[in-house]
Design an enzyme around this catalytic site. Structure first.
Site, PDB file in Angstrom:
ATOM      1  N   GLU A  81       0.809  -1.230   0.000  1.00 53.02           N
ATOM      2  CA  GLU A  81       0.000   0.000   0.000  1.00 53.02           C
ATOM      3  C   GLU A  81       0.838   1.274   0.000  1.00 53.02           C
ATOM      4  OE1 GLU A  81      -2.346  -0.793   3.433  1.00 53.02           O
ATOM      5  OE2 GLU A  81      -0.896   0.062   4.814  1.00 53.02           O
ATOM      6  N   SER A  82       2.144   1.143   0.226  1.00 53.63           N
ATOM      7  CA  SER A  82       3.024   2.308   0.143  1.00 53.63           C
ATOM      8  C   SER A  82       3.208   2.762  -1.299  1.00 53.63           C
ATOM      9  CB  SER A  82       4.385   1.961   0.738  1.00 53.63           C
ATOM     10  OG  SER A  82       4.911   0.806   0.100  1.00 53.63           O
TER      11      SER A  82
END
Lengths: 271, 252
Positions: free
Chosen positions: B54-55
């Site tokens: 998700e980064s």
């Protein structure tokens, strides 16, 4: 300008302040300066209130927290965050919580100058109804039911970047998270950097924030530690593991505040 | 209980979860056990697994396990690094991700997940980290795999807070709510594997890990658990899987 002056000039009691940086480039030094200056009554905004917001909440800077995930990544709980919510120590903490997608879209709306953003999400969850910032919306074209989230427009956004030039243009790369949106959504911005250089040589995957959206730049080498700055230093994963023990009880946290930050907090509910 | 001597509860969960991933799939990876499982799959049977963190690191190929979803090794080895709004809006939301892995503090019979609070929301007994990327992972991935240890504390009749929706209150609820992903297809625990019954959408025991019994699984479930008529036996972890897993986690 020096970091202490930047914080004194731009961050005021009662402000809504976003310190962003998604695991990478977390503006730790700036957060510590906010603690040191005993700025109070803040609404702290951050997608991932990790150890930095644990420290700021424990130090009594925050009245309210707007967030989407409050933990120490890969390690466990944030004990100061939990103590504030469960026991009101050192002061009661109001919360407004979202999903990551919701928070990211709220910054996009703020940066875009529109009052809300639309996404597929939240439907059926108990997050809806806990805050006025999440509402259902019907698509005017298809009639489909979607979710609207209100724009985030912080008084101040604080980020850390690798470099700035002398004119105040800022350059960051690696995982750049939601920093561009958080800066463009804010009224004022403070950027700490690893170094100030004459020329910003291009880097693959870079984000450049033009000087006109940056209110102040402060040089703060190492200012993201124990988070990291791609190309400068690595994430200090041991420090994140060690924070767990420091934050676990109030006494060891207060010792840390006194020794590492030079800002002991009274045990009462100072605001 | 011969199993305990040869592998741990986390190891059989991780190996079984890794087997849910096929080469070429796009997998949205959370930190902890999901990240371990995804990296195990990539090093064993699924070398072309496409890992999305998700980064914003798309196609990450970390040489060692990251501690966080944003460690530098993910950015350095990714096909590309995109912003957080982009990873959620352009990659997850339109249905480009095949499998999402989620953990949970509590799960109910319809695979609704709580990662927010234990107790009352306004005055929680335990404040948990919250939603993170989970609600939209649960909404939009083609399939969701949930991994957690099974006990009466975690497998509850009703979750204290719905952070992420499984099958809501029953069949048809996902469509009614406009959730376009398939929902939780498997729940992998230390005792076995559960899957939603096609008729009732209720989690049903479909596979039993070596060494555990149906009685034990029922006793660790806070509702009257249905057992699939064709209950399978989970194949035990192979030596090769355990070796790679232990190299990854540093318990070699």
């Amino acid at each position: 300008m020096p970091l202490d002056e930047g914080v004194r000039t731009l961050v005021r009691d009662g402000d809504t302040v976003a310190l962003e940086g998604f695991t990478h480039l977390i503006p730790i030094a700036a957060g510590h300066e906010i603690i040191r200056q005993r700025i109070r009554g803040l609404t702290l905004v951050r997608m991932t209130p990790d150890i930095l917001y644990d420290q700021m909440i424990g130090a009594g800077c925050a009245r309210r927290l707007v967030f989407s995930w409050g933990g120490n990544p890969g390690v466990g709980s944030l004990h100061r965050f939990r103590d504030a919510i469960q026991n009101g120590w050192p002061a009661p903490l109001e919360i407004e919580e979202h999903s990551h997608a919701g928070m990211a879209n709220r910054y996009v709306a703020g940066a875009s100058g529109v009052p809300f953003a639309v996404l597929r999400g939240y439907t059926g969850t108990d997050l809806v109804g806990q805050t006025d910032a999440i509402k259902p919306i019907t698509c005017p074209f298809s009639g489909e039911e979607l979710t609207a989230v209100s724009a985030l427009t912080p008084d101040v956004t604080v980020i850390h970047a690798q470099r700035a030039d002398r004119a105040g243009n800022v350059q960051l790369w690696g995982i750049t998270g939601v920093q561009k949106e958080a800066v463009l959504a804010a009224r004022r911005t403070l950027v700490t950097v690893e170094e100030v250089v004459d020329t910003l040589d291009p880097v693959p995957g870079q984000v450049v924030l033009p000087a006109r959206v940056v209110t102040a730049v402060a040089a703060a080498p190492g200012g993201a530690r124990p988070s990291y700055a791609h190309g400068y230093y690595d994430r200090d994963n041991d420090a994140y593991r060690q924070w767990d023990a420091v934050a676990r009880d109030r006494a060891s946290f207060q010792r840390w505040l006194d020794e590492e930050i030079g800002a002991a907090v009274p045990s009462g509910g100072e605001r | 209980m011969i199993a305990a001597a040869e592998w741990t509860a986390d190891e059989i969960m991780t190996v079984t979860a890794a087997r849910a991933l096929g080469s070429g799939m796009a997998c949205f990876v959370g930190i902890g056990l999901p990240s371990t499982a995804a990296n195990l799959a990539r090093r064993t049977h699924a070398p072309d697994l496409w890992l999305v963190y998700e980064s914003g690191t798309l196609g990450a190929k970390p040489g060692h396990l990251p501690l966080s979803i944003g460690d530098g090794i993910l950015a350095e080895t990714a096909d590309t690094v995109v912003s957080v709004p982009e990873v959620f809006n352009y990659w997850l939301q339109p249905g480009r991700i095949d499998v999402g892995f989620l953990g949970a503090a509590q799960i109910d019979r319809y695979a609704n997940i709580n990662t927010t609070v234990i107790g009352d929301y306004a005055d929680p007994a335990v404040r948990l980290p919250g939603a993170g990327g989970a609600p939209e992972i649960a909404a939009s991935c083609k399939e969701v795999v949930v991994v957690l240890r099974q006990s009466r504390r975690t497998f509850v009749d009703a979750v204290d807070f719905v952070t992420s929706v499984g099958y809501g209150t029953g069949p048809g609820d996902r469509a009614r709510l406009g959730l376009r992903g398939g929902g939780p297809g498997r729940v992998i625990t230390d005792l076995g594997v559960l899957a939603p019954d096609p008729g009732t959408a209720q989690l049903t025991l479909v596979s039993l890990h070596p060494g555990s019994t149906v009685e034990q699984v029922r006793a660790a479930t806070g509702w009257d658990l249905a057992i699939a008529p064709d209950l399978a036996a989970t194949p035990p972890p192979e030596p090769g899987e355990l070796r790679v897993l232990r190299e990854l986690t540093g318990h070699g």
